[in-house]
Motif scaffolding. Structure first.
Motif, short mmCIF file in Angstrom:
data_model
loop_
_atom_site.label_atom_id
_atom_site.label_comp_id
_atom_site.label_asym_id
_atom_site.label_seq_id
_atom_site.Cartn_x
_atom_site.Cartn_y
_atom_site.Cartn_z
N VAL A 86 1.13 5.81 -5.76
CA VAL A 86 0.44 4.64 -6.31
C VAL A 86 0.60 3.51 -5.29
N SER A 87 -0.52 2.86 -4.94
CA SER A 87 -0.45 1.73 -4.02
C SER A 87 -0.62 0.44 -4.82
N THR A 93 -1.60 -3.63 -4.83
CA THR A 93 -2.36 -4.62 -4.05
C THR A 93 -2.19 -6.03 -4.57
N GLY A 147 0.07 8.38 4.38
CA GLY A 147 1.01 8.50 3.28
C GLY A 147 0.67 7.65 2.08
N HIS A 148 -0.46 6.89 2.15
CA HIS A 148 -0.87 6.14 0.97
C HIS A 148 -1.73 7.09 0.12
N LYS A 149 -1.04 8.03 -0.57
CA LYS A 149 -1.78 9.11 -1.23
C LYS A 149 -2.72 8.58 -2.29
N GLY A 150 -2.19 7.63 -3.09
CA GLY A 150 -3.01 7.09 -4.17
C GLY A 150 -4.26 6.43 -3.63
N ASP A 171 0.82 -1.21 0.00
CA ASP A 171 0.00 0.00 0.00
C ASP A 171 0.85 1.26 0.00
N ASP A 172 2.07 1.13 0.54
CA ASP A 172 2.94 2.31 0.66
C ASP A 172 3.63 2.63 -0.66
N GLY A 210 3.99 6.50 -2.15
CA GLY A 210 2.59 6.45 -1.75
C GLY A 210 1.63 6.99 -2.78
#
Lengths: 354, 709
Positions: free
Chosen positions: A169-170, A172, B534-537, A143-144, A167
């Motif tokens: 783009v995360s 999954t 901080g997981h902006k997306g 996710d980070d 951060g």
């Protein structure tokens, strides 16, 4: 402790576990007589998370705990592979650590463990991993927005950061395509193709705006068939299953989902599920008459309790319809008729197709 | 609570003479200093989290300053542990949901508010059977290949009080089909669950097990008085197969003794045959049970009379005098007395009043029907055999026989908890309109809800308190008309948004029950959570899903702080991912839509730099004007945008911007110089001459445009 049901198409055994099962995998083993499954479990009464190896015997039916390893926190992603004479289990935890367990391939006993501590690879949050086929190379995404490569050597463990989106783009989901290429998935049905020979950014990005009507979702799982490395199969929110062909980037093929049938060039398809598709794998039981231009049949499991097979241009086949979610499944690579899946209600089911 | 300090260390004084409603839990906290402060909060399930703070101490090595301990309230069920309760809870979801949907489809068809329907009980019976199947733990049936000849009582699965209670209710409330042979069903019930009563007092099952354990030590079985005693007991409650099996253990059957004990053996066999031929008024016999079954009453009465006359005949037979074994003679004749329904014999043979009760149905009043008669008979049996202790099941039994729904509810609630009440209500209301009125009527003192709803809500609360069962609570909450939805909304809001899987499961529940406003709020919370971490997306994604333009506008400002400063800046590449995430322009993106336009502008500008296409330049100029017009374009980018576009402004062939467009850009430049005076203005990192060169380019363009027009 087993409940067995026989339907026309398959024999189903259910095994209550009395603890939550996050993920389940068959353990690739050398022995023809022993079958082992790896379970990532959490006991809610004692707050203990562990990776358990269970031995499965079909006659008389049994699924017993064989060996186990206590994990520092719940497992968020679990993969198993074969390397030399060992079975390798890789698991990432919700606190960000990554663990490799090595088990004897013939008797399924856990032998050793190496790990990358918390905060080295990912900050706290969900991370997803994939273990390369027949090796100990593991790619981890989170996710980070970090993408890491971890390799287990003879005496040491190496890891390096391939990319950090900071951060923005995360990620999954992740899946190896070849020893140097892999695909990742994320929010907004985003898919990225990476090549280690071209370090830095992804070499290709799936353009998400091909259909404005499609409601956005999250990719939960990706599979890439070894014989067709140009096609990336992804499953995610709203029952969506789509195939992204790198050669025809602008036109994804929607195999199932709420947006199915609306997209240009897609003939109307029936959706097998309307909720989250948690995992997707190419069905290893391939009929001989499958056309080479078609997408190969794939198996999915979903939040609304469906385990089924979908094939381009065919009616989907339901193998299981449970009253609770099916969170993960795995097809045995040596006996592709056998499928193991973990159910939301603290149990495991093993399906033997006829 | 009593800390280990000397004297009365209790923090809250309480008197020693406790009554039933007060339970004391001892905490072991291990703090060496006296406690100054205590904080108590609910933990998972029915556990309390108690935080104990010691008095502050000056020295650093005075031990821990505080401790948190968890106290589990209530002993839990002694028979069924938490994990097994969860298994039952999961398994009962599908039968419950099916019954509810049947009820609503039937009441929709009949258009009457009452769910009472002539064959409604059949659906409830199906439901009851489905639930019963959950009580047996799924175990492998292991049948021994070689049968032990000395095994009298078979070691079957361990029965539970829960199952016994459920079946008892099924017999009396649901199963209309076998109402005619209700007493016989009670006989079967006792055969299955007699062992449960062993916990509070002696039972026939207990006696049988004890005798079986001693069997190996007994040389001549018929000389042991317990042999005859146990047999008459087993016979009194109708365990015919056990009695016949025991009779065949009689010494006279032994090959070496058969010759000189011929007469004795004949008598034993005659009694055994009579027992195995006992007529029973029932549908069909359970597998392996002896006795002749009759479905219709006239046939049964005929057979009963004939069988009784055979017993009487044997009882008066002259062979008894010729039989010289006293034990055998007396034992067998006692068995005959039991069969003839001798009250005294039955009373001595049975241990528990329920056993005596069942023996009455078997031998004294085989034609009993109607629950009123059954109740008076039960009272009589309790008088004859006063219970030595109270058992979980006897209270329930008396409540059922007395036709007192409130007592039944209270008993099952106290003994088996909220799961039982929420599910057994369906059984109670299955056949009796009276019970239905009692349970379905809305009550003022319950805040306008019915008793049924109250019990369902209570059960749903129990489910909601556990991380693994909260997902099934909505099924029960949505079946509650009055308060269910409100509590469901609460439940959904309470779940953590931290983990995507849990969040998505939560949103899925919202989708199933059409709670779009809640899922939108949940997504908003998730968006803010991810953004903050901080997981902006991920944050942008969830805020976009919840269509929260307000929030998107706000985070856009923060996000743009780090956008690339110039076109040559490589860092803009990383934004590609976010732009992909935003999807097509039709979707709400709030202030983030600037990113889309900015990217389009950059693309066309790049084309201008790579080749000299007039069309591309015109397109780029169009994009520039659009960007400058758009209110979502942050002021801090104005100068950068203009500086990047110098080439467009100085386009050689012809002016790309019209007079009005150039005026617009000049105005913006003017606005910018005013904004510069404000303290929070951030100067873009551009060359010193940037502003003057932009001014010059704009002026030149304006001049050329005027000439052109």
């Amino acid at each position: 402790m087993a409940v067995t049901a026989i339907s026309e198409t398959s024999q189903i055994h259910r095994f209550p576990q009395y603890k939550y099962i996050h993920a389940v995998r068959w353990l690739p083993v050398l022995s023809a007589f022993n079958r082992f499954a790896v379970l990532a479990s959490s006991d809610s009464d004692s707050d203990v998370s562990s990776i358990e190896i269970h031995s499965f015997k079909p006659n008389p039916i049994s699924f017993d705990l064989h060996s186990s390893w206590a994990s520092p926190s719940p497992i968020s992603s679990l993969k198993a592979s074969q390397f030399l004479q060992k079975s390798v289990i890789a698991a990432s935890t919700s606190s960000g650590s990554l663990h490799f367990l090595f088990a004897d391939s013939s008797d399924g006993m856990l032998e050793s463990e190496v790990s990358v501590p918390e905060n080295e690879l990912h900050s706290v949050g969900k991370s997803c991993i994939d273990l390369i086929d027949g090796g100990v190379e593991c790619v981890t995404v989170g996710d980070d927005g970090k993408v890491n490569l971890v390799t287990v050597g003879d005496s040491n463990l190496n890891y390096r950061r391939l990319f950090d989106s900071d951060g923005l783009v995360s990620y999954t989901a992740v899946k190896w395509a070849s020893p140097v290429e892999f695909a990742t998935g994320g929010y907004g049905f985003g898919l990225q193709w990476w090549d280690q020979r071209k370090p830095g950014d992804p070499v290709s990005q799936f353009k998400g705006n091909w259909d404005t009507k499609l409601t956005s979702g999250i990719v939960h799982s990706i599979d890439i068939h070894p014989s067709r490395k140009h096609t990336c199969l992804a499953g995610g929110s709203l029952g969506t299953v789509l195939a992204w062909d790198l050669r025809w980037q602008q036109q994804p093929i929607i195999l199932s989902g709420a947006g199915a049938g609306n997209g240009a060039g897609n003939t109307a398809v029936q959706s097998i599920s309307e909720s989250e598709v948690w995992e997707i794998q190419y069905d290893r039981c391939i009929k001989s008459n499958t056309s080479s231009t078609r997408i190969l049949p794939a198996m999915i499991c979903s939040e609304d309790g469906i385990l089924g097979v979908i094939e381009q241009g065919e009616e989907p086949i339901e193998l299981l319809a449970e009253p609770c979610a099916i969170n993960s499944f795995d097809i045995d690579r040596h006996n592709p008729l056998d499928v193991i899946c973990s159910l939301e209600w603290e149990s495991v089911a093993i399906l033997t197709r006829q | 609570m009593s800390p280990n300090s000397t004297g009365n260390g209790a923090l809250v004084p309480f008197s020693g003479d406790t009554n039933d409603s007060l339970s004391v839990y001892t905490l072991h906290h291990g703090l060496s200093r006296p406690i100054s402060r205590v904080a108590i909060s609910w933990s998972r399930g029915n556990s309390l989290r108690v935080s104990l703070f010691a008095e502050p101490s000056g020295s650093p090595d005075a031990g821990d300053g505080a401790k948190v301990v968890e106290v589990k309230l209530g002993g839990g069920d002694p028979e069924i542990d938490d994990a097994d309760w969860r298994r039952i809870a999961y398994g009962s979801v599908a039968p419950f949901a099916l019954l509810q949907s049947r009820r609503s489809s039937i009441s929709a068809l009949s258009k009457s508010p009452s769910s009472y329907h002539s064959d409604w009980w059949e659906h409830v019976l199906q439901y009851s059977k489905d639930i019963t199947s959950l009580f047996t733990e799924p175990k492998l049936a292991l049948n021994p290949i070689i049968e032990d000849p000395n095994e009298i009582v078979q070691n079957k699965e361990e029965p539970t009080c829960l199952k016994a209670a459920w079946e008892l209710m099924e017999i009396f409330y649901v199963d209309k089909q076998s109402q005619a042979w209700q007493p016989e069903r009670l006989v079967d019930w006792l055969a299955d669950y007699d062992c449960l009563f062993t916990s509070t007092q002696e039972t026939i099952h207990g006696k049988l097990v004890d005798f079986q354990n001693d069997l190996v030590n007994i040389q001549v079985i018929e000389d042991d008085p317990r042999y005859w005693e146990v047999m008459s007991s087993a016979l009194s409650v109708g365990w015919l197969d056990i009695v016949v099996k025991m009779l065949r253990l009689h010494g006279s059957y032994k090959l070496d003794q058969l010759s000189y004990r011929e007469l004795e053996n004949g008598l034993v066999e005659a009694v055994a045959v009579l027992i195995s031929k006992m007529p029973r008024l029932r549908h069909k016999s359970a597998v392996g049970n002896l006795g002749d079954c009759f479905k219709s009453k006239p046939d049964f009465i005929k057979a009963w009379e004939k069988w009784r006359s055979q017993i009487t005949k044997l009882d008066c037979s002259p062979f008894w005098i010729q039989c010289d074994n006293k034990q055998t003679r007396e034992g067998l004749r006692n068995l005959l007395q039991v069969l003839l329904g001798n009250t005294e014999s039955l009373c001595t043979a049975s241990c528990h009043w329920i056993e005596l009760y069942v023996s009455h149905f078997l031998y004294i009043r085989p034609f009993t029907t109607g629950i009123e008669n059954m109740y008076t008979l039960a009272q009589k049996c309790i008088q004859l055999k006063p219970p030595t202790g109270t058992h979980r099941l006897t209270g329930l039994m008396i409540g059922i026989l007395a036709e007192n729904t409130e007592v039944v509810l209270a008993e099952i609630s106290r003994e088996f908890g909220p799961w039982m009440v929420a599910h057994a209500v369906e059984l109670l209301t299955a056949g009796s309109e009276q019970a239905e009125i009692l349970l379905h009527d809305e009550r003022y003192n319950l805040g306008g809800i019915s008793m049924m709803e109250l019990h369902r809500l209570a059960y749903a609360q129990v489910l909601s308190s556990h991380a693994l069962t909260w997902q099934i609570a909505p099924i029960y909450l949505t079946s509650c008309m009055k308060q269910g939805m409100g509590l469901l909304e609460n439940l959904l809001y309470r779940q953590s948004v931290q983990h995507n899987n849990l969040l998505l499961k939560n949103i899925e529940i919202c989708r199933l029950y059409g709670l779009d406003h809640i899922s939108s709020n949940i997504m908003k919370v998730a968006g803010v959570y991810h953004w903050k971490h901080g997981h902006k997306g991920a944050g942008v994604y969830w805020l976009q899903q919840s269509q929260d333009t307000n929030c998107l506008n706000r985070i856009a400002q923060q996000l743009f702080d780090s956008v690339g400063k110039s076109i040559s800046d490589e860092s803009f590449k990383q934004w590609e991912g976010v732009i992909e995430l935003l999807g097509s322009e039709s979707k709400p993106a709030g202030g983030l839509e600037f990113l889309h336009k900015y990217r389009d502008f950059k693309k066309s500008l790049q084309m201008v730099y790579s080749g000299k296409s007039a069309d591309a330049a015109r397109q780029a100029a169009g994009s520039l004007v659009l960007l400058m017009k758009n209110p979502s374009t942050p002021q801090r980018f104005w100068l950068t945008l203009l500086y990047d576009s110098l080439k467009l402004l100085n386009w050689k062939d012809s002016p790309l911007l019209s007079v009005s467009e150039t005026h617009l850009l000049l105005n913006k430049l003017q606005e910018l110089s005013l904004a510069r005076q404000r303290p929070q203005f951030t100067e873009p990192s551009l060359p010193h001459q940037a502003l003057s060169s932009i001014r010059l380019a704009l002026a030149t363009n304006l001049g050329r445009a005027i000439l052109d027009e």
